[in-house]
Scaffold this active site. Structure first.
Site, short mmCIF file in Angstrom:
data_model
loop_
_atom_site.label_atom_id
_atom_site.label_comp_id
_atom_site.label_asym_id
_atom_site.label_seq_id
_atom_site.Cartn_x
_atom_site.Cartn_y
_atom_site.Cartn_z
N LYS A 248 44.39 0.38 84.11
CA LYS A 248 43.74 0.82 82.86
C LYS A 248 42.23 0.95 83.07
CE LYS A 248 42.95 -0.48 78.11
NZ LYS A 248 42.95 -1.53 77.14
N LYS B 80 53.73 37.67 77.04
CA LYS B 80 54.55 36.61 77.64
C LYS B 80 55.95 37.12 77.96
CE LYS B 80 55.00 31.65 76.79
NZ LYS B 80 54.61 30.56 75.93
N ASP C 156 49.47 22.57 79.91
CA ASP C 156 49.05 23.51 80.97
C ASP C 156 48.29 22.77 82.08
OD1 ASP C 156 50.11 25.75 79.76
OD2 ASP C 156 48.35 26.01 78.47
N PHE D 35 58.74 30.27 73.73
CA PHE D 35 57.98 30.16 72.49
C PHE D 35 56.52 30.47 72.78
CE2 PHE D 35 60.36 28.06 68.99
CZ PHE D 35 61.61 28.13 69.57
N LYS E 202 56.81 37.06 81.93
CA LYS E 202 57.72 35.99 82.39
C LYS E 202 59.18 36.42 82.39
CE LYS E 202 54.37 32.57 80.97
NZ LYS E 202 54.08 31.26 80.40
N ASN F 56 49.94 16.65 73.03
CA ASN F 56 49.72 17.75 72.08
C ASN F 56 50.47 17.43 70.80
OD1 ASN F 56 52.43 19.07 72.19
ND2 ASN F 56 51.87 19.23 74.35
#
Ligand SMILES: Cc1cc2nc3c(=O)[nH]c(=O)nc-3n(C[C@H](O)[C@H](O)[C@H](O)COP(=O)(O)O)c2cc1C
Length: 420
Positions: free
Chosen positions: A307, A355, A297, A341, A359, A228
């Protein structure tokens, strides 16, 4: 009476401070403005408030006030040239930078503001400022036109965004005869700003902090991964700022291009599963956990052993859910302060609030990563702190400044809980 104590985390000269409670050191930079004489009063005031004061001057400053004055007021040698023989071994600008618990430049000319904003280091003062880890307080003073110029405004904004504290000049009659904004702030205000930074420098002493940063990589085969856009800059800034403020910091870092933060122990991981193991290992010892990492995620179900060859055609990637590390920590937080975050591209605040509750977090840093030029991979961001009490929206700030504001907020929360 306020009695400042050392941070005790300096390099070369730290040992003398570690033997006991010794006054914190303020390095006062004096530049070539007509207000340079007021720096004498500032130095006296800081000494009276219990600081050890060391002065560094530009060449231009010495045309206004002599080093002899400051040497007499402080009882310390005054630094002015990069090239003079130091009184003891080592490199003077580096040792001076390391000694500083706070650095203040007062008065600060338009010229030195420009140099500091651009990282120039061509004399003793600016080189020391660049080498210093300490908080930087700047008290500008100049002619009103110079202060109003867009270039000066931009330079000041850049310094502020990087965490420098600006003690704004006041309006009044200036030495040049003009009336307007640009006169050095009262020395008491400058001393107060220095003192506030000196207190902040130790407000996390003894707190054990676990920070995560960077973006995890989930292997497709031995050479490819799903990643990401997280740069890790925010988490690194938080780790460094927490260490600077006296915390004992462990940084669990997914791959980034960043240098290790000064004063933090770094544990390197690659994938979300590795991050989970490293976070679990550090969790029991932590008082505060800040999960700034962008943890994938999903991961490819079974990464290929060798490979993948393109001749075999495009592979079908089956993905499986990664564990939700933050939710797992929330289940067993047991008095720890837990910060998450929320990086979203829409419904940012709603997601952050959800959130926070789901959490069991104490604070969520919500940021809209959809806006161009900030958030992922940028040096600036616009965030909102979401807690059970409400939302605090911050302006666009550098990531260092965001780290500082976040830790201010956390220090307050710890103080309220009686943990500080
Ligand atoms: C009498 C006099 C007063 C000055 N006062 C200021 C001042 O208050 N603020 C400022 O930015 N520059 C002022 N200057 C211009 C600076 O001295 C000049 O920009 C110099 O290069 C600054 O050097 P330094 O920034 O390395 O100290 C003044 C110059 C003179 C001759």
């Amino acid at each position: 009476m306020f009695f400042p104590y050392t941070s005790g985390r300096k390099g070369m000269l730290g040992s003398e401070k570690e033997v006991g409670r010794v006054a914190q050191t303020v390095v006062v930079g004096v530049t070539g403005g007509i207000g340079a004489y007021k720096a004498c009063e500032l130095v006296r005031l800081l000494s009276r408030r219990g600081f050890r004061v060391k002065v560094v001057m530009t060449d231009a400053a010495m045309r206004f006030v002599t080093p002899l004055t400051f040497r007499t007021l402080t009882g310390e040698p005054v630094a002015s040239s990069l090239w003079e023989e130091p009184a003891y071994g080592g490199v003077r600008h580096v040792s001076l930078a390391q000694e500083a618990d706070v650095m203040v430049v007062a008065p600060c000319t338009a010229n030195v503001i420009a140099k500091l904003a651009h990282g120039r280091a061509d004399d003793m003062l600016t080189t020391t400022a660049l080498a210093a880890q300490a908080p930087l307080v700047i008290a500008p003073a100049m002619n009103a036109e110079m202060w109003r110029k867009q270039v000066t405004r931009d330079n000041v904004a850049a310094l502020r965004a990087r965490g420098a504290v600006i003690v704004e000049p006041e309006a009044g009659e200036l030495a040049c005869g003009d009336v307007g904004e640009g006169r050095l702030a009262p020395v008491e205000d400058i001393a107060d700003a220095v003192e506030a930074e000196a207190c902040r420098a130790r407000d996390l002493a003894g707190v054990r902090v676990l920070v995560t940063a960077g973006g995890t990589r989930e292997a497709i085969d031995p050479v490819r991964f799903i990643g990401n856009r997280s740069s890790g800059k925010t988490g690194y800034a938080i780790a460094e700022e927490a260490a600077r403020r006296g915390a004992s910091v462990t940084l669990v870092a997914a791959p980034t291009c960043l240098a290790d933060p000064y004063g933090a122990e770094v544990v390197r991981v690659t994938s979300a599963l590795e991050m989970r193991d490293a976070v679990r290992a550090g969790f029991d010892r932590a008082d505060l956990v800040v999960m700034a990492a962008a943890v994938a995620d999903f991961r490819p179900e079974g990464p290929a052993e060798h490979k993948l060859k393109k001749d075999a055609g495009a592979p079908a990637l089956a993905l499986v859910r990664n564990p939700d590390i933050l939710a797992e920590l929330g289940e067993r937080k047991d008095g720890r302060l837990l910060v998450g975050f929320a990086a979203e591209t829409r419904d940012v605040l709603e997601s952050a609030r959800a959130k926070l509750e789901a959490k069991h977090l104490d604070l969520v840093v919500a940021n809209d990563v959809g806006a161009p030029g900030r958030g992922f991979d940028a040096d600036i961001n616009r965030v909102t702190f979401v807690t059970a009490e409400g939302a605090e929206e911050l302006p666009v700030l550098g990531k260092d400044a965001i780290a500082r504001k976040l830790l201010d907020r956390i220090a307050e929360m710890l103080a309220r809980r009686g943990q500080r």
